[in-house]
Design a protein around this motif. Structure first.
Motif, short mmCIF file in Angstrom:
data_model
loop_
_atom_site.label_atom_id
_atom_site.label_comp_id
_atom_site.label_asym_id
_atom_site.label_seq_id
_atom_site.Cartn_x
_atom_site.Cartn_y
_atom_site.Cartn_z
N LEU A 147 -4.63 -13.32 13.80
CA LEU A 147 -5.71 -12.49 13.25
C LEU A 147 -6.27 -11.54 14.30
O LEU A 147 -6.49 -11.92 15.44
CB LEU A 147 -6.84 -13.39 12.70
N VAL A 150 9.53 6.51 2.90
CA VAL A 150 10.44 6.06 3.97
C VAL A 150 10.24 4.56 4.16
O VAL A 150 9.15 4.09 4.48
CB VAL A 150 10.16 6.81 5.30
N MET A 180 -6.40 -5.78 1.77
CA MET A 180 -5.54 -5.09 0.80
C MET A 180 -6.41 -4.29 -0.19
O MET A 180 -6.04 -3.17 -0.59
CB MET A 180 -4.71 -6.14 0.05
N ILE A 206 0.84 -1.21 0.00
CA ILE A 206 0.00 0.00 0.00
C ILE A 206 0.87 1.26 0.00
O ILE A 206 0.62 2.20 -0.76
CB ILE A 206 -0.99 -0.03 1.20
N GLY A 207 1.93 1.27 0.82
CA GLY A 207 2.83 2.43 0.84
C GLY A 207 3.49 2.63 -0.51
O GLY A 207 3.55 3.76 -1.03
N VAL A 221 -1.57 -20.92 6.47
CA VAL A 221 -1.49 -20.80 5.01
C VAL A 221 -0.47 -21.77 4.42
O VAL A 221 0.59 -22.00 5.01
CB VAL A 221 -1.15 -19.34 4.57
N TYR A 273 -3.06 -12.75 -2.37
CA TYR A 273 -4.21 -11.87 -2.16
C TYR A 273 -5.21 -12.04 -3.28
O TYR A 273 -4.81 -12.15 -4.45
CB TYR A 273 -3.76 -10.39 -2.14
N ALA A 274 -6.50 -12.03 -2.92
CA ALA A 274 -7.55 -11.97 -3.93
C ALA A 274 -7.78 -10.49 -4.18
O ALA A 274 -8.33 -9.79 -3.33
CB ALA A 274 -8.81 -12.64 -3.41
C1 LIG Z 1 -4.24 -14.61 6.08
C2 LIG Z 1 -4.53 -13.33 5.38
C3 LIG Z 1 -5.06 -13.34 4.11
C4 LIG Z 1 -5.35 -12.15 3.46
N1 LIG Z 1 -5.90 -12.21 2.22
C5 LIG Z 1 -6.24 -11.07 1.61
C6 LIG Z 1 -6.87 -11.10 0.32
O1 LIG Z 1 -7.10 -12.18 -0.25
N2 LIG Z 1 -7.21 -9.92 -0.27
C7 LIG Z 1 -6.99 -8.72 0.34
O2 LIG Z 1 -7.35 -7.69 -0.22
N3 LIG Z 1 -6.39 -8.66 1.56
C8 LIG Z 1 -6.01 -9.78 2.20
N4 LIG Z 1 -5.40 -9.74 3.41
C9 LIG Z 1 -5.09 -8.42 4.02
C10 LIG Z 1 -3.72 -7.90 3.54
O3 LIG Z 1 -2.71 -8.85 3.79
C11 LIG Z 1 -3.36 -6.59 4.24
O4 LIG Z 1 -4.47 -5.74 4.28
C12 LIG Z 1 -2.23 -5.88 3.51
O5 LIG Z 1 -1.10 -6.71 3.43
C13 LIG Z 1 -1.87 -4.57 4.22
O6 LIG Z 1 -0.85 -3.92 3.49
P1 LIG Z 1 -0.17 -2.61 4.09
O7 LIG Z 1 0.85 -2.19 3.07
O8 LIG Z 1 -1.20 -1.65 4.53
O9 LIG Z 1 0.56 -3.09 5.43
P2 LIG Z 1 1.86 -4.05 5.61
O10 LIG Z 1 1.91 -5.08 4.56
O11 LIG Z 1 1.83 -4.45 7.03
O12 LIG Z 1 3.07 -3.04 5.34
C14 LIG Z 1 3.48 -2.07 6.26
C15 LIG Z 1 4.93 -1.75 5.96
O13 LIG Z 1 5.35 -0.64 6.76
C16 LIG Z 1 6.68 -0.87 7.19
N5 LIG Z 1 6.87 -0.09 8.42
C17 LIG Z 1 6.34 -0.31 9.62
N6 LIG Z 1 6.75 0.65 10.47
C18 LIG Z 1 7.55 1.50 9.77
C19 LIG Z 1 8.26 2.67 10.09
N7 LIG Z 1 8.23 3.22 11.32
N8 LIG Z 1 8.98 3.29 9.14
C20 LIG Z 1 8.99 2.79 7.87
N9 LIG Z 1 8.32 1.68 7.51
C21 LIG Z 1 7.60 1.04 8.45
C22 LIG Z 1 6.74 -2.37 7.40
O14 LIG Z 1 8.07 -2.82 7.31
C23 LIG Z 1 5.88 -2.89 6.27
O15 LIG Z 1 6.66 -3.13 5.11
C24 LIG Z 1 -5.11 -10.91 4.10
C25 LIG Z 1 -4.56 -10.88 5.39
C26 LIG Z 1 -4.28 -12.07 6.04
C27 LIG Z 1 -3.72 -12.04 7.44
#
Ligand SMILES: Cc1cc2nc3c(=O)[nH]c(=O)nc-3n(C[C@H](O)[C@H](O)[C@H](O)COP(=O)(O)OP(=O)(O)OC[C@H]3O[C@@H](n4cnc5c(N)ncnc54)[C@H](O)[C@@H]3O)c2cc1C
Length: 410
Positions: free
Chosen positions: A282, A33, A313, A15-16, A198, A59-60
């Protein structure tokens, strides 16, 4: 070193990265960052060239996510041979007579596919490649350790002494968001006392693009998602004790459970290497606000939902689109971190996020209950929805993340 930018994105998850890319492509000066970790890019590239290796994390992705990634030129940069379209969904309740059944298909929804199953490494590899070529975007490695905000600017200090001065700070730093804490945004946190187990499997028979899901009451929720070829990806959301038991079983025993559950439709199943399942705890996280002065949250930093609907996601990608729209369409006399821009972003996202929290949390509670009347009701409800095309279509509209009538892509 001191850097000034329009927008500073903290967090280098999908997402970032996608958010930084979208804003840079819209002409803004962006700093991303990322933690000072060893680069995973080379590892993921190697894994992607190995057809025996499939990510545990898949991810779906829905139509909104795909459209955004396509507009960023990231969708087509992914390895298409490693993406599987979901042509249909078969959801099974836990009624002994198997009456609780719900089926969706792409044909009924008048779309080419209901969703696409994408590996984490495929997505991140394409995002990393796009980030390398993006103009107006700078990646700084380090941990953010201080955030100071005044009325017209925010200043971030990294642990290596770097200073970033930005009109807007975006927290895309995941469930334990540092930005959320620094901005004094409260949250509701609840552990589900469940883990998602998983693993990936090779199947004897084809899956025909069907994503199958079984609600097993106290044993949790099992999803088998189609991967390219004769392969499926398992996500078993199970209470902690059951998850630990599943993790300690042999790969063959787990495969046998899935063969029994699926009525042998997929034939023999064999766990793909690495032949040991992984688990992810979870939880539910509901951020009390999406914005604060000069700050906005996106992705898991803003909301963590149960994965039963595979939407976490997707919500994050919809956050990016809403933020992009708010920033690009703002009154050009104001800057991109202006309060009115942030209010617009928060307003646009509020309803969908709330609905997703209510739906996923409600469904997981409904299907975890062992009370006989609740069991009867949930299975009857599924059977009923299955027979009501209008309601089914409304449900699908939400899952696809868009208006069904506007999509005919494949
Ligand atoms: C089992 C499971 C199955 C899933 N299946 C699906 C699906 O099928 N479809 C779907 O849409 N979603 C799914 N999801 C949800 C999905 O995995 C998350 O919503 C998604 O990965 C979130 O992405 P994100 O980038 O917001 O967060 P993250 O992936 O957690 O990324 C956050 C990032 O920030 C970095 N970070 C943290 N703190 C700092 C800091 N202070 N400075 C700099 N960087 C930092 C971390 O290193 C990390 O890289 C699933 C989740 C689970 C648990």
């Amino acid at each position: 070193m001191k850097t000034s930018c329009d927008i500073c994105v903290i967090g280098n998850g999908a997402i970032g990265k996608a958010c930084a890319l979208a804003l840079a492509q819209a002409g803004l000066e962006v700093v991303l960052v990322a933690p000072a970790l060893p680069s995973e890019a080379s590892g993921s590239a190697k894994a992607l060239s190995d057809t025996n290796h499939w990510d545990h994390r898949v991810y779906a992705l829905n139509h909104v996510a795909r459209a955004l990634l396509a507009s960023l030129k990231v969708w087509d940069a992914m390895d298409a041979a490693r993406i599987a379209p979901v042509d249909a969904m078969a959801v099974q309740g836990d009624a002994p007579d198997q009456s609780g059944v719900l089926n969706f298909d792409a044909y009924g929804a008048r779309v080419g596919a209901l969703a696409w199953i994408v590996e984490d490494s495929n997505l991140n590899h394409a995002l990393d490649a796009a980030l390398r070529f993006a103009s107006g975007l700078k990646i700084l490695h380090g941990a953010a350790k201080q955030l100071e905000r005044s009325t017209d600017v925010a200043q971030i200090t990294l642990d290596n002494g770097d200073l970033i001065s930005s009109k807007l700070v975006l927290g895309a730093d995941g469930a334990h968001s540092w930005v959320r804490t620094q901005a004094d945004i409260g949250m509701d946190y609840r552990s589900y006392h469940q883990q998602a187990v998983v693993a990936n499997f090779e199947s004897e028979h084809p899956h025909h693009g069907v994503a199958s899901q079984w609600f097993l009451g106290a044993e949790g929720i099992v999803a088998l998602l189609p991967l390219p070829g004769h392969r499926v990806s398992l996500v078993w959301s199970a209470p902690d004790a059951s998850a630990n038991a599943l993790l300690s079983e042999s790969p063959d025993k787990l495969a046998q459970r899935l063969m029994d559950l699926s009525g042998q439709k997929l034939g023999q199943l064999h766990m793909l290497p690495p032949a040991s399942p992984k688990s992810i705890p979870l939880r539910l996280i509901r951020s009390h606000a999406l914005t604060a002065d000069r700050v906005a949250l996106l992705g898991d930093a803003a909301h963590v939902v149960h994965p039963l609907a595979g939407q976490g996601m997707n919500l994050g990608f919809a956050d990016i689109q809403a933020l992009l729209d708010a920033v690009v369409q703002r009154d050009q006399r104001s800057d991109c971190g202006d309060a009115r821009t942030l209010v617009r972003y928060a307003r646009t996202r509020k309803e969908e996020i709330l609905l997703m929290h209510i739906a996923t949390d409600g469904l997981q509670r409904l299907f975890a209950s062992e009370l006989p009347p609740v069991k009867l009701l949930r299975n009857a409800g599924m059977g009923l929805v299955n027979k009501l095309p209008f309601l089914k279509r409304r449900l699908m509209t939400h899952a696809l993340g868009s208006s069904l009538s506007t999509h005919t892509d494949s």
